[in-house]
Write a protein that holds these residues in place. Structure first.
Motif, mmCIF file in Angstrom:
data_model
loop_
_atom_site.group_PDB
_atom_site.id
_atom_site.type_symbol
_atom_site.label_atom_id
_atom_site.label_comp_id
_atom_site.label_asym_id
_atom_site.label_seq_id
_atom_site.Cartn_x
_atom_site.Cartn_y
_atom_site.Cartn_z
ATOM 1 N N UNK A 192 30.320 -2.732 43.557
ATOM 2 C CA UNK A 192 31.500 -3.417 44.088
ATOM 3 C C UNK A 192 32.747 -2.710 43.569
ATOM 4 N N UNK A 193 33.818 -2.802 44.340
ATOM 5 C CA UNK A 193 35.062 -2.151 43.939
ATOM 6 C C UNK A 193 34.947 -0.640 43.902
ATOM 7 N N UNK A 194 34.246 -0.058 44.871
ATOM 8 C CA UNK A 194 34.063 1.396 44.903
ATOM 9 C C UNK A 194 35.387 2.055 45.304
ATOM 10 N N UNK A 195 35.905 2.932 44.444
ATOM 11 C CA UNK A 195 37.152 3.635 44.743
ATOM 12 C C UNK A 195 36.923 5.121 44.998
ATOM 13 N N UNK A 196 35.734 5.618 44.664
ATOM 14 C CA UNK A 196 35.415 7.033 44.930
ATOM 15 C C UNK A 196 33.908 7.187 44.997
ATOM 16 N N UNK A 197 33.480 8.055 45.927
ATOM 17 C CA UNK A 197 32.055 8.310 46.091
ATOM 18 C C UNK A 197 31.871 9.667 46.757
ATOM 19 N N UNK A 198 31.089 10.537 46.123
ATOM 20 C CA UNK A 198 30.845 11.857 46.702
ATOM 21 C C UNK A 198 29.704 12.520 45.936
ATOM 22 N N UNK A 199 29.204 13.628 46.483
ATOM 23 C CA UNK A 199 28.133 14.377 45.848
ATOM 24 C C UNK A 199 28.724 15.480 44.977
ATOM 25 N N UNK A 200 28.260 15.531 43.730
ATOM 26 C CA UNK A 200 28.654 16.592 42.819
ATOM 27 C C UNK A 200 27.817 17.842 43.039
ATOM 28 N N UNK A 201 26.563 17.634 43.366
ATOM 29 C CA UNK A 201 25.624 18.721 43.594
ATOM 30 C C UNK A 201 24.504 18.172 44.472
ATOM 31 N N UNK A 202 23.509 18.992 44.750
ATOM 32 C CA UNK A 202 22.395 18.543 45.560
ATOM 33 C C UNK A 202 21.688 17.363 44.891
ATOM 34 N N UNK A 203 21.543 16.260 45.655
ATOM 35 C CA UNK A 203 20.863 15.047 45.186
ATOM 36 C C UNK A 203 21.519 14.434 43.951
ATOM 37 N N UNK A 204 22.810 14.700 43.732
ATOM 38 C CA UNK A 204 23.528 14.149 42.578
ATOM 39 C C UNK A 204 24.853 13.549 43.058
ATOM 40 N N UNK A 205 24.886 12.223 43.157
ATOM 41 C CA UNK A 205 26.046 11.532 43.684
ATOM 42 C C UNK A 205 26.719 10.714 42.590
ATOM 43 N N UNK A 206 28.037 10.665 42.623
ATOM 44 C CA UNK A 206 28.799 9.873 41.682
ATOM 45 C C UNK A 206 29.471 8.731 42.439
ATOM 46 N N UNK A 207 29.440 7.540 41.852
ATOM 47 C CA UNK A 207 30.093 6.357 42.401
ATOM 48 C C UNK A 207 31.015 5.797 41.329
ATOM 49 N N UNK A 208 32.303 5.708 41.629
ATOM 50 C CA UNK A 208 33.288 5.185 40.686
ATOM 51 C C UNK A 208 33.678 3.781 41.127
#
Length: 287
Positions: free
Chosen positions: A249-265
């Protein structure tokens, strides 16, 4: 390449120096500074209408191969999304995307440098379209869905409380991409069939329970819950395409850093409330 859009409309393409000879030492700060070169400015190439010309460019995305640039305005109508050719050929406005049934909320090129990129456009009703910018048309996937695509996509997409504002692409899965909003995101597999309903994760989330009750009530009310629909739902039991994740909840950023490695802020709303100062005056009732 650095792209800068101004509030008045022009879009500037600037090249940052990458070699040692492109750097110089600032006399005042005595620090190394990278030289910036203005390559091109799109001014008269911008196609504006009476409904879009007063809105500044708010979204920019560049294709992975560096040949295309898309610019979006927070408005609805022809000219809200423009595509420009910025490769080694002549830099020019290439295409004005057709109007969607509702305003768009996010845009991004998906793909990598080895395949032709597609422009993904998420709309504020949860619908997503893919455009083949080189052919100036909808992609084969979107053409198969039809236009408007909403009736042919899972109902859970427009039942989400907030519109999609994030698109992410995983290089390890060329046929998949992520679309999400502040409280959800879904994985879209272009090579799998589109299910009638999206599966929630986790399944016991309170929103998932509300969606199931609403779906059954609508079917019973309209009398359209036929044997064919039951067979389609049974066939989709193992289809995990368009699965909606409700864990964050409250996701302000989401993207892939590398293959199969995603960051959710995340920035939960309760955390924002706790940082606010005490109220100056509070009305009490019933005392």
């Amino acid at each position: 390449l650095l792209v800068c859009a101004t509030t008045q409309g022009p879009i500037h393409l600037m090249q940052l120096g990458t070699k040692d000879e492109d750097r110089y030492v600032d006399d005042d700060s005595e620090k190394s500074v990278v030289a910036v070169k203005l390559c091109h400015t799109f001014t008269h190439d911008l196609k504006s209408t009476s409904s879009t010309k007063t809105f500044p460019v708010s979204q920019l995305t560049i294709s992975p191969d560096g040949n295309w640039l898309a610019a979006g305005r927070n408005t609805f109508g022809k000219g809200s999304i423009e595509v420009f050719s910025i490769g080694n050929t002549k830099k020019q406005r290439w295409w004005t995307l057709p109007c969607t049934e509702v305003p768009h909320s996010c845009i991004k090129f998906i793909g990598d440098a080895n395949v032709d990129p597609a422009l993904a456009v998420g709309c504020n009703n949860g619908v997503v379209y893919l455009f083949d910018v080189e052919q100036r048309s909808l992609s084969d996937w979107s053409q198969d869905l039809g236009f408007p695509a909403g009736p042919n996509l899972p109902d859970e997409l427009h039942l989400c409380s907030d519109c999609p504002d994030t698109l992410a692409y995983n290089k390890a899965a060329p046929n998949k991409f992520i679309m999400g909003g502040h409280t959800w995101f879904t994985s879209i597999d272009l090579s799998s069939p589109v299910p009638i309903r999206s599966k929630p994760f986790p399944e016991n989330h309170f929103k998932a329970k509300k969606w199931s009750k609403r779906y059954l009530k609508e079917r019973q009310r309209s009398g359209s819950f036929t044997d064919k629909d039951k067979a389609s739902l049974k066939r989709d039991e193992d289809n995990k395409n368009f699965t909606i994740c409700l864990r964050y909840s409250g996701i302000i950023f989401q993207d892939f850093l590398d293959e199969n490695e995603m960051v959710v802020v995340e920035q939960p709303w309760l955390g924002i409330v706790n940082t606010l100062p005490d109220a100056l005056e509070r009305q009490r009732y019933g005392s």
